[in-house]
Design a protein around this motif. Sequence first.
Motif, PDB file in Angstrom:
ATOM      1  N   GLU A  45     -20.667  25.538  25.423  1.00  0.00           N
ATOM      2  CA  GLU A  45     -19.908  24.428  26.009  1.00  0.00           C
ATOM      3  C   GLU A  45     -18.661  24.934  26.729  1.00  0.00           C
ATOM      4  OE1 GLU A  45     -18.914  21.420  23.211  1.00  0.00           O
ATOM      5  OE2 GLU A  45     -21.001  21.016  22.650  1.00  0.00           O
ATOM      6  N   GLY A  46     -18.078  26.000  26.210  1.00  0.00           N
ATOM      7  CA  GLY A  46     -16.856  26.532  26.814  1.00  0.00           C
ATOM      8  C   GLY A  46     -17.097  27.412  28.021  1.00  0.00           C
ATOM      9  N   ALA A  47     -18.354  27.673  28.355  1.00  0.00           N
ATOM     10  CA  ALA A  47     -18.666  28.602  29.445  1.00  0.00           C
ATOM     11  C   ALA A  47     -18.123  28.141  30.789  1.00  0.00           C
ATOM     12  CB  ALA A  47     -20.169  28.818  29.535  1.00  0.00           C
ATOM     13  N   ARG A  48     -17.899  26.848  30.934  1.00  0.00           N
ATOM     14  CA  ARG A  48     -17.376  26.333  32.207  1.00  0.00           C
ATOM     15  C   ARG A  48     -15.888  26.638  32.372  1.00  0.00           C
ATOM     16  NH1 ARG A  48     -20.665  22.379  30.078  1.00  0.00           N
ATOM     17  NH2 ARG A  48     -22.535  21.866  31.282  1.00  0.00           N
ATOM     18  N   ARG A  49     -15.247  27.077  31.333  1.00  0.00           N
ATOM     19  CA  ARG A  49     -13.798  27.355  31.401  1.00  0.00           C
ATOM     20  C   ARG A  49     -13.604  28.750  31.999  1.00  0.00           C
ATOM     21  NH1 ARG A  49     -10.926  25.379  25.867  1.00  0.00           N
ATOM     22  NH2 ARG A  49      -9.179  26.325  26.988  1.00  0.00           N
ATOM     23  N   MET A 269     -13.709  31.528  24.692  1.00  0.00           N
ATOM     24  CA  MET A 269     -13.249  31.887  23.357  1.00  0.00           C
ATOM     25  C   MET A 269     -12.143  30.943  22.878  1.00  0.00           C
ATOM     26  SD  MET A 269     -15.377  34.012  22.756  1.00  0.00           S
ATOM     27  CE  MET A 269     -16.498  35.113  23.615  1.00  0.00           C
ATOM     28  N   GLN A 270     -11.324  30.448  23.803  1.00  0.00           N
ATOM     29  CA  GLN A 270     -10.346  29.438  23.414  1.00  0.00           C
ATOM     30  C   GLN A 270     -11.040  28.163  22.947  1.00  0.00           C
ATOM     31  OE1 GLN A 270      -6.682  28.812  25.511  1.00  0.00           O
ATOM     32  NE2 GLN A 270      -7.002  30.624  26.805  1.00  0.00           N
ATOM     33  N   HIS A 271     -12.149  27.828  23.579  1.00  0.00           N
ATOM     34  CA  HIS A 271     -12.913  26.651  23.155  1.00  0.00           C
ATOM     35  C   HIS A 271     -13.436  26.849  21.733  1.00  0.00           C
ATOM     36  CE1 HIS A 271     -15.026  22.930  24.173  1.00  0.00           C
ATOM     37  NE2 HIS A 271     -16.060  23.411  23.486  1.00  0.00           N
ATOM     38  N   VAL A 272     -13.939  28.046  21.444  1.00  0.00           N
ATOM     39  CA  VAL A 272     -14.401  28.372  20.092  1.00  0.00           C
ATOM     40  C   VAL A 272     -13.239  28.311  19.107  1.00  0.00           C
ATOM     41  CG1 VAL A 272     -15.322  30.237  18.642  1.00  0.00           C
ATOM     42  CG2 VAL A 272     -16.365  29.756  20.866  1.00  0.00           C
ATOM     43  N   ALA A 273     -12.101  28.890  19.481  1.00  0.00           N
ATOM     44  CA  ALA A 273     -10.941  28.910  18.594  1.00  0.00           C
ATOM     45  C   ALA A 273     -10.473  27.500  18.258  1.00  0.00           C
ATOM     46  CB  ALA A 273      -9.808  29.706  19.225  1.00  0.00           C
ATOM     47  N   GLU A 274     -10.445  26.635  19.249  1.00  0.00           N
ATOM     48  CA  GLU A 274     -10.006  25.260  19.017  1.00  0.00           C
ATOM     49  C   GLU A 274     -10.906  24.577  17.988  1.00  0.00           C
ATOM     50  OE1 GLU A 274      -9.372  21.129  21.576  1.00  0.00           O
ATOM     51  OE2 GLU A 274      -9.521  23.062  22.610  1.00  0.00           O
ATOM     52  N   TYR A 275     -12.198  24.815  18.086  1.00  0.00           N
ATOM     53  CA  TYR A 275     -13.163  24.237  17.141  1.00  0.00           C
ATOM     54  C   TYR A 275     -12.998  24.830  15.742  1.00  0.00           C
ATOM     55  CZ  TYR A 275     -17.648  24.065  14.706  1.00  0.00           C
ATOM     56  OH  TYR A 275     -18.627  23.943  13.754  1.00  0.00           O
ATOM     57  N   VAL A 276     -12.933  26.155  15.647  1.00  0.00           N
ATOM     58  CA  VAL A 276     -12.892  26.811  14.335  1.00  0.00           C
ATOM     59  C   VAL A 276     -11.605  26.493  13.595  1.00  0.00           C
ATOM     60  CG1 VAL A 276     -12.780  29.033  13.154  1.00  0.00           C
ATOM     61  CG2 VAL A 276     -14.447  28.673  14.981  1.00  0.00           C
ATOM     62  N   TYR A 277     -10.462  26.569  14.282  1.00  0.00           N
ATOM     63  CA  TYR A 277      -9.189  26.394  13.596  1.00  0.00           C
ATOM     64  C   TYR A 277      -8.924  24.940  13.213  1.00  0.00           C
ATOM     65  CZ  TYR A 277      -7.888  31.251  14.100  1.00  0.00           C
ATOM     66  OH  TYR A 277      -7.845  32.622  13.975  1.00  0.00           O
ATOM     67  N   ALA A 278      -9.718  24.005  13.721  1.00  0.00           N
ATOM     68  CA  ALA A 278      -9.675  22.628  13.208  1.00  0.00           C
ATOM     69  C   ALA A 278     -10.356  22.534  11.849  1.00  0.00           C
ATOM     70  CB  ALA A 278     -10.334  21.679  14.199  1.00  0.00           C
ATOM     71  N   GLU A 279     -11.145  23.558  11.473  1.00  0.00           N
ATOM     72  CA  GLU A 279     -11.793  23.691  10.163  1.00  0.00           C
ATOM     73  C   GLU A 279     -12.696  22.514   9.797  1.00  0.00           C
ATOM     74  OE1 GLU A 279      -9.212  26.344   7.357  1.00  0.00           O
ATOM     75  OE2 GLU A 279      -7.890  24.764   8.137  1.00  0.00           O
TER      76      GLU A 279
END
Length: 418
Positions: A45-49, A269-279
Amino acid sequence: MTVSPNLALNQLVDQRRANGESLVHLAFGEARLPVLPELARQLAEGARRTAYGPIAGGESARAAVAGYFSRRRLPTSADQVVLAPGSKALLMALQLAVPGDVVLPRPAWNSYAAQAGYAGKQVIGVPIPAACGGVPDPAALRRAVRAARARGRDPRLLVLTLPDNPTGTLAPPSLVREVCAVAAAEDLLIVSDEIYRDLVHDPVATPFLSPAEVAPERTVVTSGLSKSLGIGGWRVGVARFPVGERGQRLRDAVVSVASEVWSTLAGPMQHVAEYVYAEPPEIRDRLAAGVRLHGAVARAVHDVFTRSGATCRPPTGGFYVYPDFEPVRGRLADHGIAGSAELGRRLLDDSGVVVLPGHLLGDEPRGLRFKAATSLLYGDEDQQRQALAADDPVRLPHVSAVLARLEEAVTRLPPTRS
């Protein structure tokens, strides 16, 4: 300038395995876990960024990281956070941003000292306490800092690792407070590397206290997703800076380094980080499964080494053990094994067991110690899934077989044929 020894050994293992050799690889601190499917979806999903974006990271990703720290007794705003391609980059940027020399526990992760060298600093090594690694002995720390200043050195930066790489242990709160008191008295900036924080095996038995809770005005915390979720190749790192003028100056200096070195963390990777750190629940479930697996196998490897005659601190966090074969020094010395380099070579040459010798981690070359990364014993991707789901992963055939091979290798030191 040389290649980082753990990365060099990892490449050596890949080459020798490609040539058909069977090796037990314990020399590289990688969490070998299958990618959580939802992580892969978030990455897609974040690939467009594709734009560069802000140097420190986008607001939403930094806010998610701030929430992560705030839920861990460290109230944090997005403005205190910087994202980077791995915490390693942030640690290097801090070395460049902070003047003066660096104080390290001995032993410590090999990149700390190398980065200090690249930044033109000298390393002041301080022995760790008997109970754990990751922090220096407080009394020895005070003596070392004052002795260094008497020699004309300028110690300014103290790096701690909680839980520790290479010993796989977590410093207790009382010891963290003592070390922070010395750092305050000697005016040292603390860098607390907490990339293994979410991998404490039993948080009730071994509670976690961050130096940022004790000395908030002088502590920078670094972390990332390489260890907790096994996505080291994705390179997601974060740093939390102190509130106030000093923290703002540090953050600005690191962002300045970032602007010339890595520009920004990649958008996907920022998209992944936003998802993961929301836990979300699926992340919490994967973390819990990983902790169970890491703890079980690390304890089993610890038992292998102690049965072979070594002493070894019981692992309490992460996926490492750090055995000491000093009790059998006489027997080993009779066969030409007088230090960690010879011990590592003998294990590789005679048994195909690859470890990271202690002298590469700042330990005494005469020491008979090495780091063993137990997370590399989980097998291929399908076997890793089995291990994550197993009530007792140590009993799985592929895990028990490699543990038996490891036990044979260390109990036959020196080899019977010599």
